[in-house]
Design a protein around this motif. Sequence first.
Motif, short mmCIF file in Angstrom:
data_model
loop_
_atom_site.label_atom_id
_atom_site.label_comp_id
_atom_site.label_asym_id
_atom_site.label_seq_id
_atom_site.Cartn_x
_atom_site.Cartn_y
_atom_site.Cartn_z
N GLU A 17 0.84 -1.21 0.00
CA GLU A 17 0.00 0.00 0.00
C GLU A 17 0.87 1.26 0.00
O GLU A 17 0.55 2.24 -0.67
CB GLU A 17 -0.96 0.00 1.20
CG GLU A 17 -1.94 -1.18 1.26
CD GLU A 17 -3.02 -1.17 0.18
OE1 GLU A 17 -3.18 -0.14 -0.50
OE2 GLU A 17 -3.69 -2.21 0.01
N SER A 20 2.08 1.70 -3.36
CA SER A 20 1.02 2.29 -4.20
C SER A 20 1.05 3.81 -4.05
O SER A 20 0.98 4.54 -5.04
CB SER A 20 -0.37 1.78 -3.77
OG SER A 20 -0.47 0.39 -3.91
N TYR A 24 1.74 6.45 -7.12
CA TYR A 24 0.81 7.52 -7.51
C TYR A 24 1.46 8.91 -7.37
O TYR A 24 1.20 9.81 -8.16
CB TYR A 24 -0.50 7.43 -6.72
CG TYR A 24 -1.36 6.29 -7.21
CD1 TYR A 24 -1.84 6.27 -8.52
CD2 TYR A 24 -1.70 5.22 -6.39
CE1 TYR A 24 -2.61 5.23 -9.01
CE2 TYR A 24 -2.48 4.16 -6.86
CZ TYR A 24 -2.94 4.17 -8.16
OH TYR A 24 -3.70 3.14 -8.64
N GLN A 46 -4.98 10.23 -4.70
CA GLN A 46 -4.87 8.77 -4.64
C GLN A 46 -3.71 8.34 -3.74
O GLN A 46 -3.82 7.37 -2.98
CB GLN A 46 -4.70 8.22 -6.07
CG GLN A 46 -4.80 6.70 -6.16
CD GLN A 46 -6.15 6.15 -5.71
OE1 GLN A 46 -7.17 6.83 -5.83
NE2 GLN A 46 -6.15 4.94 -5.17
N GLU A 50 -3.99 5.89 -0.57
CA GLU A 50 -3.18 4.67 -0.39
C GLU A 50 -2.48 4.66 0.97
O GLU A 50 -2.31 3.61 1.59
CB GLU A 50 -2.15 4.54 -1.51
CG GLU A 50 -2.73 4.39 -2.90
CD GLU A 50 -3.58 3.14 -3.09
OE1 GLU A 50 -3.61 2.28 -2.19
OE2 GLU A 50 -4.22 3.03 -4.14
N HIS A 53 -4.89 3.43 3.30
CA HIS A 53 -5.01 1.97 3.21
C HIS A 53 -3.91 1.29 4.03
O HIS A 53 -4.16 0.35 4.78
CB HIS A 53 -4.91 1.51 1.75
CG HIS A 53 -6.09 1.88 0.92
ND1 HIS A 53 -6.15 1.67 -0.43
CD2 HIS A 53 -7.27 2.46 1.26
CE1 HIS A 53 -7.32 2.10 -0.90
NE2 HIS A 53 -8.02 2.59 0.11
N HIS A 93 -1.59 -2.15 -11.77
CA HIS A 93 -1.16 -2.19 -10.37
C HIS A 93 -2.35 -2.52 -9.45
O HIS A 93 -2.24 -3.30 -8.51
CB HIS A 93 -0.51 -0.87 -9.96
CG HIS A 93 -0.03 -0.87 -8.55
ND1 HIS A 93 1.10 -1.56 -8.16
CD2 HIS A 93 -0.53 -0.30 -7.43
CE1 HIS A 93 1.26 -1.41 -6.85
NE2 HIS A 93 0.29 -0.65 -6.38
N GLU A 94 -3.50 -1.92 -9.75
CA GLU A 94 -4.69 -2.19 -8.91
C GLU A 94 -5.13 -3.64 -9.02
O GLU A 94 -5.59 -4.23 -8.04
CB GLU A 94 -5.83 -1.23 -9.25
CG GLU A 94 -5.58 0.21 -8.79
CD GLU A 94 -5.22 0.34 -7.31
OE1 GLU A 94 -5.58 -0.53 -6.50
OE2 GLU A 94 -4.55 1.33 -6.96
N ILE A 97 -2.90 -5.50 -6.76
CA ILE A 97 -3.29 -5.31 -5.36
C ILE A 97 -4.54 -6.14 -5.03
O ILE A 97 -4.63 -6.75 -3.95
CB ILE A 97 -3.53 -3.80 -5.04
CG1 ILE A 97 -2.22 -3.01 -5.14
CG2 ILE A 97 -4.18 -3.59 -3.67
CD1 ILE A 97 -1.19 -3.29 -4.05
N GLN A 127 -11.40 -2.53 -3.76
CA GLN A 127 -10.65 -2.82 -4.98
C GLN A 127 -11.52 -2.77 -6.23
O GLN A 127 -11.02 -2.49 -7.32
CB GLN A 127 -9.92 -4.17 -4.87
CG GLN A 127 -8.64 -4.10 -4.03
CD GLN A 127 -7.71 -2.98 -4.45
OE1 GLN A 127 -7.43 -2.07 -3.68
NE2 GLN A 127 -7.21 -2.98 -5.69
N GLU A 130 -11.23 0.80 -7.02
CA GLU A 130 -9.86 1.14 -7.43
C GLU A 130 -9.60 0.72 -8.88
O GLU A 130 -9.01 1.46 -9.65
CB GLU A 130 -8.84 0.46 -6.50
CG GLU A 130 -8.90 0.92 -5.06
CD GLU A 130 -8.27 2.27 -4.83
OE1 GLU A 130 -9.00 3.27 -4.95
OE2 GLU A 130 -7.06 2.34 -4.54
FE1 OFO Z 1 -4.82 0.46 -1.87
O1 OFO Z 1 -5.82 0.34 -3.36
FE2 OFO Z 1 -4.97 1.13 -4.73
O2 OFO Z 1 -3.38 0.30 -4.69
#
Ligand code: OFO
Length: 178
Positions: A17, A20, A24, A46, A50, A53, A93-94, A97, A127, A130
């Motif tokens: 996370e 991430s 971003y 974003q 993250e 998260h 990438h999402e 994840i 997700q 996301e």
């Molecule tokens: Fe944490 O959801 Fe995007 O990487």
Amino acid sequence: MVGKTMLDAINEQIKHEMESAYIYLSMAAYFHSLNLDGMAHWMRAQAHEETIHAMKFFDHLTNRGASVTLLDLKQLKTTWKNPLEPWKDAYAHEKFITGKIHGLLKIARKENDYTAEPLLAWFVNEQIEEENNTDKVCRQLEMIGDSKEGLFMLDRELGTRIFTAGSPFDPAAYNLVQ
Ligand code: OFO
């Protein structure tokens, strides 16, 4: 009490996370360099999300009396060929994840960790959003093609993203915004 397998997997997820957030932020810097400040703004929001998260997992371990171990972050890509590329990378990438979250849920079920399940269920739903957010921008950019006008209109729209969560390091603030 958090089992060893789950503890290691959540510590690993905190790293993902935070990576991430870093990815971003790197994309935000790239969009600023193109003067696409709306896209940069979206990416900064974003990165903030993250970090929240990561902190949700961090707090989950801390609240259960387990210790957090912060792992090294991976070296990231810092430049892209065109405005579409970072969005494609973000979508890929999402999906990566999402796979990690599903993996955590599998561990929770195997180890009868019922305490972790509500948090993981929140992430399973998160997700969907996301992946959808990043995929949608990819499809819009593909539709726009070489139109500068379309690009600037989309940039303006993405610049209106509102993200009202408080500091990622203050659970009282960020828990108010889901
Ligand atoms: Fe944490 O959801 Fe995007 O990487």
